[in-house]
Design a protein around this motif. Structure first.
Motif, PDB file in Angstrom:
ATOM      1  N   ASP A  58      86.499   5.778  -5.800  1.00 14.51           N
ATOM      2  CA  ASP A  58      87.631   6.712  -5.784  1.00 14.51           C
ATOM      3  C   ASP A  58      87.325   8.003  -5.029  1.00 14.51           C
ATOM      4  O   ASP A  58      88.095   8.960  -5.085  1.00 14.51           O
ATOM      5  N   GLY A  59      86.189   8.048  -4.331  1.00 13.69           N
ATOM      6  CA  GLY A  59      85.842   9.217  -3.543  1.00 13.69           C
ATOM      7  C   GLY A  59      84.935  10.197  -4.256  1.00 13.69           C
ATOM      8  O   GLY A  59      84.497  11.180  -3.652  1.00 13.69           O
ATOM      9  N   GLY A  60      84.650   9.957  -5.542  1.00 17.18           N
ATOM     10  CA  GLY A  60      83.722  10.809  -6.278  1.00 17.18           C
ATOM     11  C   GLY A  60      82.292  10.354  -6.080  1.00 17.18           C
ATOM     12  O   GLY A  60      81.968   9.665  -5.100  1.00 17.18           O
ATOM     13  N   ALA A  61      81.413  10.704  -7.016  1.00 16.77           N
ATOM     14  CA  ALA A  61      80.008  10.329  -6.872  1.00 16.77           C
ATOM     15  C   ALA A  61      79.307  10.338  -8.228  1.00 16.77           C
ATOM     16  O   ALA A  61      79.695  11.073  -9.144  1.00 16.77           O
ATOM     17  N   LEU A  62      78.276   9.502  -8.331  1.00 17.79           N
ATOM     18  CA  LEU A  62      77.304   9.592  -9.409  1.00 17.79           C
ATOM     19  C   LEU A  62      76.129  10.410  -8.884  1.00 17.79           C
ATOM     20  O   LEU A  62      75.561  10.089  -7.844  1.00 17.79           O
TER      21      LEU A  62
END
Length: 327
Positions: free
Chosen positions: A246-250
């Motif tokens: 979704d365009g985020g990150a871990l």
């Protein structure tokens, strides 16, 4: 939730004699990012890692464990062995090692990091763990860098398809609500200052912070004329940053918490907490009213994309006493 695997592209080695100049030249190594391991390789890595650690645990041999541990994982297991040597139980690390899901990076460089989430232990003691495995150089084995407990209420974000691998983002990525290089330092500031931190509204509430605050309140309630101090630091930047679908990150990294208590009877403040057992064992004897101890924390954050917005979430964490001394 999807399980993440990967494919590995291997180079070809061709020996060409001086008298055979007409043979075709070997293909150059890949220059584009490729997934770093396959699912079958992850199984082999986990089996090998478990065998080494089970043997090391049997002998409480930290040198043997160091062959497959590094970073926070090595610090935690070294402390575990000291506590076990003082007569306390050593919980086997691999109660369950079958992977529930995996995340592999897409890269051409080292170090390389792989995330593996284990299944819920069959005895239901503890939570599923996210293992952070790192390969520091091409011909070295994957070592366990750290682990974090995954809360049952957390939903694993969608990553990328197994054949592609997850994009590895730089520490200064501008596509997120917060640069990965800022996440750990800002969270450490939040732990230090609580609601007075300028970053308080940039993170959701979480169990790790809640537990630290609850223990602090119990100790301070018995402080009297004693002194109590906590210091939080982010010693390094993120060990890995993986883009989510979704365009985020871990964002995965480490925070260190150091506590100094003078003139305070800490044991009675937290009688049900395992902390006094570990602190006394690591300090070489009984608890005193003047002690210092250190927690090594491994944290996995979910950072939203800049377009989506919203606060950073602590997705998984481990908060473990790794050193102690009498003052």
């Amino acid at each position: 939730m999807r399980r993440i695997g990967a494919v590995l592209v291997a180079g070809l080695f061709v020996t060409v004699a001086a008298c055979t100049p007409s043979l075709p030249k070997p293909a150059p190594p890949p220059t584009s990012a490729v997934p770093v391991v396959t699912e079958a390789q992850i199984v082999a890595i986990m089996d090998s890692l478990a065998a080494t650690l089970e043997e090391a645990d049997g002998a409480l041999d930290i040198d043997a464990a160091a062959a497959r541990l590094e970073g926070p994982a090595l610090d935690v297991r070294r402390a575990d062995y000291v506590v076990a040597g003082a007569g306390h139980d050593l919980r086997p690390f691999f109660t369950e090692r079958d992977a529930k899901w995996t995340v592999t990076g897409q890269t051409t460089s080292w170090p390389r990091v792989v995330l593996v989430s284990t299944k819920q232990p069959s005895d239901l003691v503890g939570t599923p763990r996210i293992l952070v495995l790192r390969q520091d150089a091409p011909r070295e084995q994957y070592r366990l860098w750290g682990w974090a407990g995954l809360g049952s209420e957390m939903v694993v974000p969608d990553m990328t398809v197994p054949q592609v691998g997850s994009q590895v983002l730089p520490d200064n990525a501008r596509t997120l609500v917060m640069a990965p290089s800022d996440v750990l330092e800002r969270y450490a500031d939040l732990l230090q200052k609580g609601d007075d931190s300028q970053y308080a509204d940039q993170f959701t509430s979480d169990m790790m912070r809640g537990g630290i605050e609850a223990t602090r309140a119990k100790i301070l309630a018995r402080k009297g004329d004693g002194q109590y101090k906590e210091t939080f630091e982010a010693p390094e930047g993120p060990v890995a940053v993986f883009a989510t679908a979704d365009g985020g990150a871990l964002v995965i990294g480490q925070v260190t918490m150091t506590v100094e208590a003078k003139g305070i009877e800490v044991t009675s403040a937290v009688p049900s907490d395992p902390m006094p057992i570990r602190v006394s064992a690591l300090a070489g004897g009984e608890m005193s009213t003047s002690m210092t101890w250190t927690y090594t924390d491994v944290i996995v954050f979910m950072v939203p994309s800049a377009d989506k917005g919203g606060p950073v979430v602590v997705f998984a964490y481990a908060h473990t006493v790794t050193a102690a001394a009498k003052l």
